[in-house]
Design a protein around this motif. Structure first.
Motif, PDB file in Angstrom:
ATOM      1  N   GLY A   1       0.638  12.016  14.192  1.00 10.30           N
ATOM      2  CA  GLY A   1      -0.040  11.479  13.016  1.00 10.30           C
ATOM      3  C   GLY A   1       0.453  10.127  12.582  1.00 10.30           C
ATOM      4  O   GLY A   1       1.289   9.497  13.228  1.00 10.30           O
ATOM      5  N   THR A   2      -0.079   9.709  11.461  1.00 11.13           N
ATOM      6  CA  THR A   2       0.300   8.444  10.856  1.00 11.13           C
ATOM      7  C   THR A   2       1.206   8.715   9.659  1.00 11.13           C
ATOM      8  O   THR A   2       1.206   9.819   9.107  1.00 11.13           O
ATOM      9  CB  THR A   2      -0.958   7.644  10.443  1.00 11.13           C
ATOM     10  OG1 THR A   2      -0.570   6.348  10.016  1.00 11.13           O
ATOM     11  CG2 THR A   2      -1.746   8.342   9.352  1.00 11.13           C
ATOM     12  N   THR A   3       1.967   7.731   9.270  1.00 11.29           N
ATOM     13  CA  THR A   3       2.928   7.872   8.185  1.00 11.29           C
ATOM     14  C   THR A   3       2.225   8.144   6.860  1.00 11.29           C
ATOM     15  O   THR A   3       1.200   7.541   6.550  1.00 11.29           O
ATOM     16  CB  THR A   3       3.774   6.589   8.053  1.00 11.29           C
ATOM     17  OG1 THR A   3       4.458   6.385   9.292  1.00 11.29           O
ATOM     18  CG2 THR A   3       4.783   6.689   6.930  1.00 11.29           C
ATOM     19  N   ILE A   4       2.815   9.042   6.079  1.00 16.48           N
ATOM     20  CA  ILE A   4       2.392   9.305   4.705  1.00 16.48           C
ATOM     21  C   ILE A   4       3.547   8.862   3.811  1.00 16.48           C
ATOM     22  O   ILE A   4       4.697   9.208   4.070  1.00 16.48           O
ATOM     23  CB  ILE A   4       2.107  10.804   4.473  1.00 16.48           C
ATOM     24  CG1 ILE A   4       0.997  11.304   5.398  1.00 16.48           C
ATOM     25  CG2 ILE A   4       1.767  11.062   3.007  1.00 16.48           C
ATOM     26  CD1 ILE A   4       0.801  12.814   5.363  1.00 16.48           C
ATOM     27  N   ARG A   5       3.237   8.096   2.769  1.00 13.32           N
ATOM     28  CA  ARG A   5       4.262   7.659   1.814  1.00 13.32           C
ATOM     29  C   ARG A   5       3.859   8.108   0.424  1.00 13.32           C
ATOM     30  O   ARG A   5       2.667   8.233   0.129  1.00 13.32           O
ATOM     31  CB  ARG A   5       4.402   6.128   1.837  1.00 13.32           C
ATOM     32  CG  ARG A   5       4.904   5.585   3.160  1.00 13.32           C
ATOM     33  CD  ARG A   5       4.966   4.062   3.200  1.00 13.32           C
ATOM     34  NE  ARG A   5       3.636   3.499   3.245  1.00 13.32           N
ATOM     35  CZ  ARG A   5       3.125   2.648   2.349  1.00 13.32           C
ATOM     36  NH1 ARG A   5       3.842   2.237   1.324  1.00 13.32           N
ATOM     37  NH2 ARG A   5       1.887   2.203   2.468  1.00 13.32           N
ATOM     38  N   ILE A   6       4.855   8.347  -0.443  1.00 16.90           N
ATOM     39  CA  ILE A   6       4.587   8.717  -1.828  1.00 16.90           C
ATOM     40  C   ILE A   6       5.424   7.836  -2.743  1.00 16.90           C
ATOM     41  O   ILE A   6       6.523   7.412  -2.386  1.00 16.90           O
ATOM     42  CB  ILE A   6       4.875  10.217  -2.100  1.00 16.90           C
ATOM     43  CG1 ILE A   6       6.332  10.578  -1.769  1.00 16.90           C
ATOM     44  CG2 ILE A   6       3.902  11.097  -1.315  1.00 16.90           C
ATOM     45  CD1 ILE A   6       6.708  12.020  -2.116  1.00 16.90           C
ATOM     46  N   ASP A   7       4.890   7.547  -3.938  1.00 18.24           N
ATOM     47  CA  ASP A   7       5.624   6.700  -4.873  1.00 18.24           C
ATOM     48  C   ASP A   7       4.887   6.672  -6.203  1.00 18.24           C
ATOM     49  O   ASP A   7       3.698   7.014  -6.268  1.00 18.24           O
ATOM     50  CB  ASP A   7       5.719   5.273  -4.317  1.00 18.24           C
ATOM     51  CG  ASP A   7       6.857   4.447  -4.915  1.00 18.24           C
ATOM     52  OD1 ASP A   7       7.597   4.949  -5.794  1.00 18.24           O
ATOM     53  OD2 ASP A   7       7.000   3.290  -4.494  1.00 18.24           O
TER      54      ASP A   7
END
Length: 138
Positions: free
Chosen positions: A64-70
């Motif tokens: 998959g592709t990167t998931i980021r949270i902020d």
């Protein structure tokens, strides 16, 4: 409080968030990790910082592709889940869930602190991101 042990490399980052934002981000983190566990082909998730944001990578499987949270900006009461802007993921999410979530351009799903998070829809979006490269090959 998260269901999963936080890697040492991320502890300080999460501690730096205001408590109400931290709780929301930890819930997103739990949902990402749970989704990875029940989604075929994903494997272990690497948790790291990218651009200073907690990030989730499928380093082992490359599925998959990167998931980021902020949080979106300090003290504005919003937080978001970010996806690679050169994928078609946000467009696909918008087609599937036009009313359930708010989107920021072609890169994120945004929430207000008092929003009810549509867990099922969001989990489906996470599964699509975590298998993005697998599904692209098919």
């Amino acid at each position: 409080m998260s269901k999963y042990t936080l890697p040492n490399t991320l502890e300080q980052t999460f501690q730096n968030y205001p408590e109400n934002v931290r709780e929301k981000l930890l819930s997103l983190r739990d949902l990402i990790l749970e989704t990875a566990q029940v989604t075929d082909g994903v494997g272990n998730i690497e948790e790291t910082l990218k651009w200073g944001q907690p990030s989730f990578l499928t380093s082992e499987s490359k599925s998959g592709t990167t998931i980021r949270i902020d949080q979106t900006k300090a003290d504005n009461g919003q937080y978001a889940v970010y996806f690679h802007c050169q994928t078609n993921l946000i467009d696909r999410f918008r087609e599937l869930y036009p009313q359930e979530m708010n989107y920021g351009g072609n890169r994120c799903i945004m929430f207000e602190l008092n929003d009810d998070v549509p867990t099922d829809a969001l989990q489906h979006c996470f599964a699509m991101a975590l298998t993005y490269h697998l599904n692209k090959k098919q």
